[in-house]
Design an enzyme around this catalytic site. Structure first.
Site, PDB file in Angstrom:
ATOM      1  N   SER A   1     -30.498 -24.140  18.542  1.00 33.77           N
ATOM      2  CA  SER A   1     -30.243 -23.925  19.963  1.00 33.77           C
ATOM      3  C   SER A   1     -28.765 -24.158  20.245  1.00 33.77           C
ATOM      4  CB  SER A   1     -31.085 -24.913  20.785  1.00 33.77           C
ATOM      5  OG  SER A   1     -30.594 -24.976  22.114  1.00 33.77           O
TER       6      SER A   1
ATOM      7  N   GLY B   1     -24.318 -16.430  24.483  1.00 35.97           N
ATOM      8  CA  GLY B   1     -23.238 -16.838  23.589  1.00 35.97           C
ATOM      9  C   GLY B   1     -23.495 -18.186  22.938  1.00 35.97           C
TER      10      GLY B   1
ATOM     11  N   HIS C   1     -29.710 -16.587  16.889  1.00 30.64           N
ATOM     12  CA  HIS C   1     -29.304 -15.339  17.557  1.00 30.64           C
ATOM     13  C   HIS C   1     -29.107 -14.232  16.518  1.00 30.64           C
ATOM     14  CE1 HIS C   1     -27.615 -18.386  20.515  1.00 30.64           C
ATOM     15  NE2 HIS C   1     -28.342 -17.614  21.317  1.00 30.64           N
TER      16      HIS C   1
HETATM   17  P1  AMP Z   1     -29.714 -17.752  24.707  1.00 32.63           P
HETATM   18  O1  AMP Z   1     -28.329 -17.389  24.288  1.00 32.63           O
HETATM   19  O2  AMP Z   1     -30.042 -19.197  24.514  1.00 32.63           O
HETATM   20  O3  AMP Z   1     -30.053 -17.213  26.065  1.00 32.63           O
HETATM   21  O4  AMP Z   1     -30.677 -17.005  23.699  1.00 32.63           O
HETATM   22  C1  AMP Z   1     -30.588 -15.619  23.498  1.00 32.63           C
HETATM   23  C2  AMP Z   1     -31.772 -15.170  22.702  1.00 32.63           C
HETATM   24  O5  AMP Z   1     -31.791 -15.829  21.443  1.00 32.63           O
HETATM   25  C3  AMP Z   1     -33.110 -15.511  23.380  1.00 32.63           C
HETATM   26  O6  AMP Z   1     -34.005 -14.425  23.229  1.00 32.63           O
HETATM   27  C4  AMP Z   1     -33.568 -16.728  22.626  1.00 32.63           C
HETATM   28  O7  AMP Z   1     -34.979 -16.894  22.629  1.00 32.63           O
HETATM   29  C5  AMP Z   1     -33.067 -16.391  21.221  1.00 32.63           C
HETATM   30  N1  AMP Z   1     -32.975 -17.608  20.413  1.00 32.63           N
HETATM   31  C6  AMP Z   1     -32.386 -18.770  20.743  1.00 32.63           C
HETATM   32  N2  AMP Z   1     -32.569 -19.687  19.771  1.00 32.63           N
HETATM   33  C7  AMP Z   1     -33.292 -19.092  18.799  1.00 32.63           C
HETATM   34  C8  AMP Z   1     -33.821 -19.507  17.535  1.00 32.63           C
HETATM   35  N3  AMP Z   1     -33.638 -20.737  17.085  1.00 32.63           N
HETATM   36  N4  AMP Z   1     -34.532 -18.609  16.811  1.00 32.63           N
HETATM   37  C9  AMP Z   1     -34.742 -17.341  17.275  1.00 32.63           C
HETATM   38  N5  AMP Z   1     -34.274 -16.893  18.449  1.00 32.63           N
HETATM   39  C10 AMP Z   1     -33.561 -17.745  19.207  1.00 32.63           C
END
Ligand code: AMP
Length: 281
Positions: free
Chosen positions: A186, A31, A37
Site C-alpha cells: 500500500s 501514484g 500497482h
Molecule cells: P491507489 O493508488 O491506492 O488508489 O490504488 C490504485 C489501484 O491499485 C487500486 O485499484 C488499488 O486497489 C490497486 N492496488 C493498491 N494496492 C494494491 C496491491 N497491494 N495489490 C494489487 N492492487 C493494489
C-alpha cells in the site's frame, strides 16, 4: 511512455488508437506506485493493446484534509516504475483540470455500499471515488479497467456505478499483491516506521487465521480470535473487522455454502489507516 496533462490531448490521441481498433486498458491510481500497482499494469499489458495509467490524488475522496496533505507524491519515481513496466500512456492532470470552477455537483445512488464499512468511517469517500473514476472513464473510454482486490469495497462501488450509469467498460479485478511475509502492499505503508511495518503484519495474520479456520469454527469465535491477534500487538487500533457476503457486503453470523464471503479489516497504526481483506472459500 507518452505523458498527457490535458484531457483534450489525451482524448485526441486515444480516439486515433480506438479508430485503429486497439483495445484500451486503464489503470487509475493516486501514484506513490509500488509493485501492487505494477501488477495491475502487467495484467492490463496481457489483456489489452494500449495501457493507460492515470496518477491523480483526488481531493474529493479524502474526508480528512491531513490525509490528503500527507499523501506521498513521488512523481519521478512513479514515472520510472511505469516506464520500466512498459506502460504506454500516463495521464497526469492537475486538480483544476479535473475540477473546473463550473463542475456540476456529483451524487450517485450507491445503495448501502457507501454507508457501511469504509463508507461509514470515511463519509463522502465513495462519492468522491465514483466522481473521479466516472470522469476518468469518460476521458479514457477504456475497454477494460483494472482495479485491485486490495480495495474490495471500492470494486463493489465501481461495479454499482457502471450499472447505474450504464457504462460499457469491463472490470478486471487483480489479486492483492503482498510482501513475502503477507503485508498487503500500500502507498500508505511508506508512512510507517520499521517497527510499524512489522506490526502491520498482524492484519494479514488475523485475516489468514479466519481464512484457515472458517470450515471448522463459528463466526463469533473466529472474530474473537482474530481480534485477540490484532490486540496482541500494541499500537494497533481496530476500526472494523467483519465477515460479509461479497456482493452486498452485509455482515453475516453464519456461512452458507452457496454464497461467497470476504473478511474485511481496517485499523490504525502510527496515525496511518490500513485496510486489507481476504476471500473465504
Ligand atoms: P491507489 O493508488 O491506492 O488508489 O490504488 C490504485 C489501484 O491499485 C487500486 O485499484 C488499488 O486497489 C490497486 N492496488 C493498491 N494496492 C494494491 C496491491 N497491494 N495489490 C494489487 N492492487 C493494489
Amino acid at each position: 511512455m507518452e505523458i498527457f496533462v490535458t484531457p483534450s490531448a489525451l482524448q485526441h490521441h486515444l480516439a486515433t488508437l480506438h479508430q485503429q481498433g486497439k483495445k484500451i486498458g486503464f489503470v487509475p491510481t493516486m501514484g506513490a506506485l509500488h509493485e501492487g500497482h505494477i501488477s495491475l499494469i502487467n495484467s492490463a499489458k496481457i489483456t489489452t493493446n494500449i495501457v493507460v495509467c492515470s496518477i491523480f490524488v483526488n481531493p474529493t475522496q479524502f474526508n480528512d484534509p491531513k490525509d490528503l496533505e500527507k499523501y506521498p507524491r513521488p512523481i519521478e519515481h512513479d514515472k520510472a516504475l511505469l516506464t520500466a513496466a512498459n506502460c504506454d500512456i500516463l495521464f497526469l492532470p492537475e486538480v483544476a483540470v479535473m475540477y473546473p470552477n463550473n463542475d456540476p455537483h456529483w451524487a450517485i445512488d450507491l445503495g448501502n455500499l457507501d454507508k457501511i464499512w469504509e463508507g461509514k468511517h470515511r463519509p463522502g469517500h465513495f462519492q468522491g471515488v465514483t466522481q473521479i473514476v466516472y470522469k476518468l472513464f469518460q476521458l479514457v473510454n477504456p475497454d477494460i479497467a483494472f482495479f485491485g482486490q486490495k480495495d474490495f469495497q471500492q470494486i463493489m462501488v465501481i461495479q454499482r456505478m457502471i450499472k447505474e450509469k450504464a457504462l460499457k467498460v469491463k472490470l478486471n479485478i487483480v489479486p492483492t499483491l503482498r510482501s513475502v511475509d503477507g503485508l498487503a502492499l500500500s502507498s500508505r505503508n511508506a508512512r510507517l516506521s520499521a517497527t510499524g511495518l512489522h506490526k502491520a503484519l498482524t492484519l494479514s495474520k488475523a485475516l489468514r487465521h479466519i481464512q484457515q479456520h472458517v470450515q471448522t469454527k463459528d463466526i463469533p469465535t473466529l472474530l474473537t480470535e482474530a481480534r485477540a491477534i490484532i490486540y496482541s500487538e500494541e499500537g494497533l487500533e481496530l476500526e472494523y473487522l467483519t465477515i460479509c457476503e461479497t456482493t452486498t457486503l452485509e455482515s453475516t453470523t453464519k456461512i452458507h455454502t452457496e454464497k461467497d464471503y470476504v473478511v474485511l479489516i481496517a485499523a490504525w497504526l502510527e496515525g496511518v489507516r490500513l485496510i486489507d481483506n481476504m476471500l473465504l472459500q
